[in-house]
Write a protein that holds these residues in place. Sequence first.
Motif, PDB file in Angstrom:
ATOM      1  N   THR A  33      39.469  82.865 -88.297  1.00 32.02           N
ATOM      2  CA  THR A  33      39.192  83.559 -89.548  1.00 32.02           C
ATOM      3  C   THR A  33      38.815  82.535 -90.605  1.00 32.02           C
ATOM      4  O   THR A  33      39.485  81.512 -90.754  1.00 32.02           O
ATOM      5  CB  THR A  33      40.443  84.340 -90.008  1.00 32.02           C
ATOM      6  N   ILE A  34      37.751  82.827 -91.325  1.00 31.04           N
ATOM      7  CA  ILE A  34      37.331  81.995 -92.454  1.00 31.04           C
ATOM      8  C   ILE A  34      37.805  82.690 -93.724  1.00 31.04           C
ATOM      9  O   ILE A  34      37.611  83.892 -93.894  1.00 31.04           O
ATOM     10  CB  ILE A  34      35.801  81.817 -92.479  1.00 31.04           C
ATOM     11  N   GLU A  85      38.478  77.842 -96.070  1.00 24.17           N
ATOM     12  CA  GLU A  85      39.625  77.656 -95.188  1.00 24.17           C
ATOM     13  C   GLU A  85      39.334  78.256 -93.813  1.00 24.17           C
ATOM     14  O   GLU A  85      38.651  79.265 -93.706  1.00 24.17           O
ATOM     15  CB  GLU A  85      40.866  78.338 -95.770  1.00 24.17           C
ATOM     16  N   GLU A  86      39.912  77.642 -92.792  1.00 25.83           N
ATOM     17  CA  GLU A  86      39.803  78.175 -91.432  1.00 25.83           C
ATOM     18  C   GLU A  86      41.215  78.321 -90.866  1.00 25.83           C
ATOM     19  O   GLU A  86      42.008  77.383 -90.908  1.00 25.83           O
ATOM     20  CB  GLU A  86      38.960  77.254 -90.558  1.00 25.83           C
ATOM     21  N   TRP A  87      41.493  79.526 -90.360  1.00 29.92           N
ATOM     22  CA  TRP A  87      42.815  79.866 -89.831  1.00 29.92           C
ATOM     23  C   TRP A  87      42.676  80.480 -88.446  1.00 29.92           C
ATOM     24  O   TRP A  87      41.704  81.176 -88.172  1.00 29.92           O
ATOM     25  CB  TRP A  87      43.516  80.860 -90.768  1.00 29.92           C
ATOM     26  N   LEU A  88      43.681  80.274 -87.599  1.00 30.73           N
ATOM     27  CA  LEU A  88      43.691  80.860 -86.265  1.00 30.73           C
ATOM     28  C   LEU A  88      44.040  82.340 -86.298  1.00 30.73           C
ATOM     29  O   LEU A  88      43.675  83.079 -85.397  1.00 30.73           O
ATOM     30  CB  LEU A  88      44.698  80.136 -85.365  1.00 30.73           C
ATOM     31  N   LEU A 122      38.184  87.361 -96.601  1.00 31.19           N
ATOM     32  CA  LEU A 122      38.319  86.914 -95.217  1.00 31.19           C
ATOM     33  C   LEU A 122      37.059  87.284 -94.447  1.00 31.19           C
ATOM     34  O   LEU A 122      36.494  88.360 -94.671  1.00 31.19           O
ATOM     35  CB  LEU A 122      39.535  87.560 -94.556  1.00 31.19           C
ATOM     36  N   TRP A 123      36.652  86.382 -93.546  1.00 30.27           N
ATOM     37  CA  TRP A 123      35.400  86.538 -92.806  1.00 30.27           C
ATOM     38  C   TRP A 123      35.633  86.250 -91.339  1.00 30.27           C
ATOM     39  O   TRP A 123      36.431  85.394 -90.976  1.00 30.27           O
ATOM     40  CB  TRP A 123      34.350  85.564 -93.347  1.00 30.27           C
ATOM     41  N   GLN A 124      34.890  86.953 -90.478  1.00 31.95           N
ATOM     42  CA  GLN A 124      34.865  86.711 -89.035  1.00 31.95           C
ATOM     43  C   GLN A 124      33.434  86.378 -88.624  1.00 31.95           C
ATOM     44  O   GLN A 124      32.498  87.004 -89.127  1.00 31.95           O
ATOM     45  CB  GLN A 124      35.329  87.940 -88.255  1.00 31.95           C
ATOM     46  N   LEU A 125      33.303  85.454 -87.710  1.00 26.50           N
ATOM     47  CA  LEU A 125      31.987  85.074 -87.208  1.00 26.50           C
ATOM     48  C   LEU A 125      31.402  86.219 -86.398  1.00 26.50           C
ATOM     49  O   LEU A 125      32.044  86.753 -85.506  1.00 26.50           O
ATOM     50  CB  LEU A 125      32.093  83.831 -86.338  1.00 26.50           C
ATOM     51  N   GLU A 126      30.196  86.625 -86.730  1.00 23.50           N
ATOM     52  CA  GLU A 126      29.476  87.669 -85.990  1.00 23.50           C
ATOM     53  C   GLU A 126      28.523  87.050 -84.984  1.00 23.50           C
ATOM     54  O   GLU A 126      28.490  87.426 -83.825  1.00 23.50           O
ATOM     55  CB  GLU A 126      28.718  88.568 -86.961  1.00 23.50           C
TER      56      GLU A 126
END
Length: 129
Positions: A33-34, A85-88, A122-126
């Motif tokens: 998650t970004i 930020e990058e989170w698991l 919050l963002w997810q890679l598409e």
Amino acid sequence: MKALKKTLPFIVLLAILLCLSWQSESTLTSKNTIVLVKYKTQPDKSVEAINNLTILIEEVKKEPHFVSIKLHVDPKDPTNILLYEEWLDASYYEYAHMKTPHIQQFIANAKNFLAGPPEISLWQLEKEF
């Protein structure tokens, strides 16, 4: 030639392991998650905000599910600060992370240097190109 025949299986095995390692690392990153956090500082309080964010980030780096944080400052307006930020785990970020003592302390102190609450998304890679 004999030496090559003896070492070739080891070289092939090493190459396979490296490929598998790279592939699993790449896959893991794409699921992370970004989080973008946009701050606006009070006039002439940018340095104080950056100092406080730096102290906060040193604590955040110790948390589970943390991957990385990059702190950016708008070159045209230093009162605009962005954390990339990058989170698991998004649910960890949204709940447990926000309840940590260091986040709560930062929120309490932020009224001294921030103009208001941050904008958090919050963002997810598409797709990756």
